[in-house]
Design a protein around this motif. Structure first.
Motif, short mmCIF file in Angstrom:
data_model
loop_
_atom_site.label_atom_id
_atom_site.label_comp_id
_atom_site.label_asym_id
_atom_site.label_seq_id
_atom_site.Cartn_x
_atom_site.Cartn_y
_atom_site.Cartn_z
N LYS A 219 -8.68 8.10 0.88
CA LYS A 219 -9.63 8.08 1.99
C LYS A 219 -9.22 9.07 3.07
N ASN B 47 -5.32 5.19 -1.16
CA ASN B 47 -6.69 4.70 -1.33
C ASN B 47 -7.71 5.84 -1.36
N GLY C 43 -4.20 -2.45 0.88
CA GLY C 43 -5.40 -2.92 1.57
C GLY C 43 -5.57 -4.41 1.60
N LYS D 105 -1.32 4.55 3.29
CA LYS D 105 -2.47 3.73 2.87
C LYS D 105 -3.69 4.60 2.59
N LYS E 274 -6.25 -4.02 -7.32
CA LYS E 274 -5.16 -3.83 -6.36
C LYS E 274 -4.00 -4.77 -6.63
#
Length: 387
Positions: free
Chosen positions: A382, A380, A6, A376, A25
């Motif tokens: 999501k 993460n 990110g 990603k 991160k």
């Protein structure tokens, strides 16, 4: 790795919590570089200089953090990085586009602003990037003809083409309106693209099954321990050319989850088990579908296959939902990486616009982009649950 963590996301004004996320991160990035450094040197039997490593990557960590904070605070929050378009479209289309643009502006660094042609006298015409035009509306409007004669160097887009190019999304309402002009939905892609994609699907799926087999074995044990029910469950899904096939997933819901019929999932769905919540969030429950990819029923990248029962109601809403099945359905797709989990008929229709974009623009490079975006989202945590 930086993209997946990110680093290049749109960053809003820095606060304490966001800074902590940054540090976390970059610490992960630091650790992953250490692993790479350690194993690379071990393979060639070189002596590992820990002091050199710590100095080098400490500088890397600090400089990356500082540069990220400075860049986002100055350039990327500037209004100079925006594009202004004049829209010769009707009021309803303008409102609809405003909603899509607002969503786009929340996720992209280059902002888009739309002005309606009714307000043209209030604005300097030189600052517009170009025009978005409704071909039916401009025939009846004299202001448009005057504007064209004065500004012949501007870029002109039809509404649908502009959405395709700038929003990477094709609104279903516009598809319904301009359906007689849409030729791109035909399967006119290169046969080499689909041949290479098939080879890639088999190779990557086989590799993923081998690499994740210990993890899948652990998940099987945890599901069995929690409630003693079956480990896998199957569902009928619609595939290429509306052919029905079965997919398999790790069971994430209680055994009696659908005793009262098919239901849309919710964010705090009481039917989801404790293990199920974790494997859904991390997408581990999808891993058995790799078998369907190897069998040729699915692809790694493509529109997600829906259940036949849900398809029947969605086909009644718009004929374009059938177009999703002109290509193989996928484990992940352009809609999955750009829109939240669809938990209703309305959201499925909105999500369809991204599938139509993929159908028009599918390519090897777009598939690679979707793979990175999928990685990603997974790392993460999501996009796996409804809003």
């Amino acid at each position: 790795i930086s993209y997946i963590l990110g680093k290049y996301d749109l960053i809003f004004p820095i606060d304490r919590k966001l800074f902590q996320v940054y540090v976390l991160k970059y610490s992960v990035l630091f650790f992953m570089n250490f692993i790479f450094y350690y194993f690379t040197y071990s393979l060639v039997n070189l002596k590992i200089n820990y002091q050199f490593f710590l100095i080098l990557f400490s500088k890397f960590l600090i400089l990356n953090l500082l540069s990220q904070l400075v860049i986002n605070k100055t350039f990327f929050r500037s209004n100079q990085n925006s594009k202004i378009w004049l829209a010769f479209i009707n009021d309803d289309e303008k409102k609809e586009l405003d909603n899509y643009v607002k969503r786009q502006n929340n996720t992209c660094r280059q902002k888009i602003n739309l002005f309606h042609f009714k307000n043209i006298k209030k604005h300097d015409v030189k600052k517009f990037e170009g025009l978005i035009v409704d071909l039916d509306l401009i025939k009846k409007n004299k202001d448009y003809e005057k504007y064209i004669n004065k500004n012949k160097k501007l870029i002109f887009f039809s509404t649908l083409d502009w959405c395709n190019y700038y929003l990477e999304f094709l609104p279903v309402s516009l598809l319904n309106k301009y359906c007689h002009k849409i030729q791109f939905l035909k399967k006119n892609k290169s046969k080499y693209y689909f041949l290479f994609k098939k080879f890639g699907d088999i190779f990557i799926s086989t590799l993923l099954i081998i690499v994740t087999s210990p993890l899948m074995f652990l998940v099987c044990i945890l599901i069995k321990i929690e409630d003693g029910g079956p480990i896998l469950y199957s569902q009928k899904r619609t595939g290429l050319n509306l052919k029905i096939f079965k997919i398999y997933k790790f069971r994430s819901m209680k055994v009696d989850a659908e005793d009262f019929g098919i239901q849309w999932s919710t964010r705090r769905d009481p039917r989801i088990t404790k293990v199920g919540k974790f494997i859904r969030l991390t997408r581990i429950d999808e891993l058995p579908q790799l078998i369907s990819v190897i069998k040729g029923e699915m692809s790694l990248i493509g529109p997600r296959p829906e259940r036949p029962e849900i398809n029947e109601s969605l086909f009644k809403e718009t004929e374009f939902f059938k177009y999703r099945y002109l290509i193989k359905p996928g484990l992940s797709g352009w809609a999955q990486v750009n829109y939240n989990y669809a938990a209703s008929k309305e959201e499925s229709i909105k999500k369809l616009g991204y599938d139509m974009y993929y159908l028009k623009n599918c390519s090897f490079l777009l598939d690679i982009l979707i793979i990175f975006k999928t990685m990603k989202l997974i790392l993460n945590l999501k996009g796996a649950l409804p809003n």
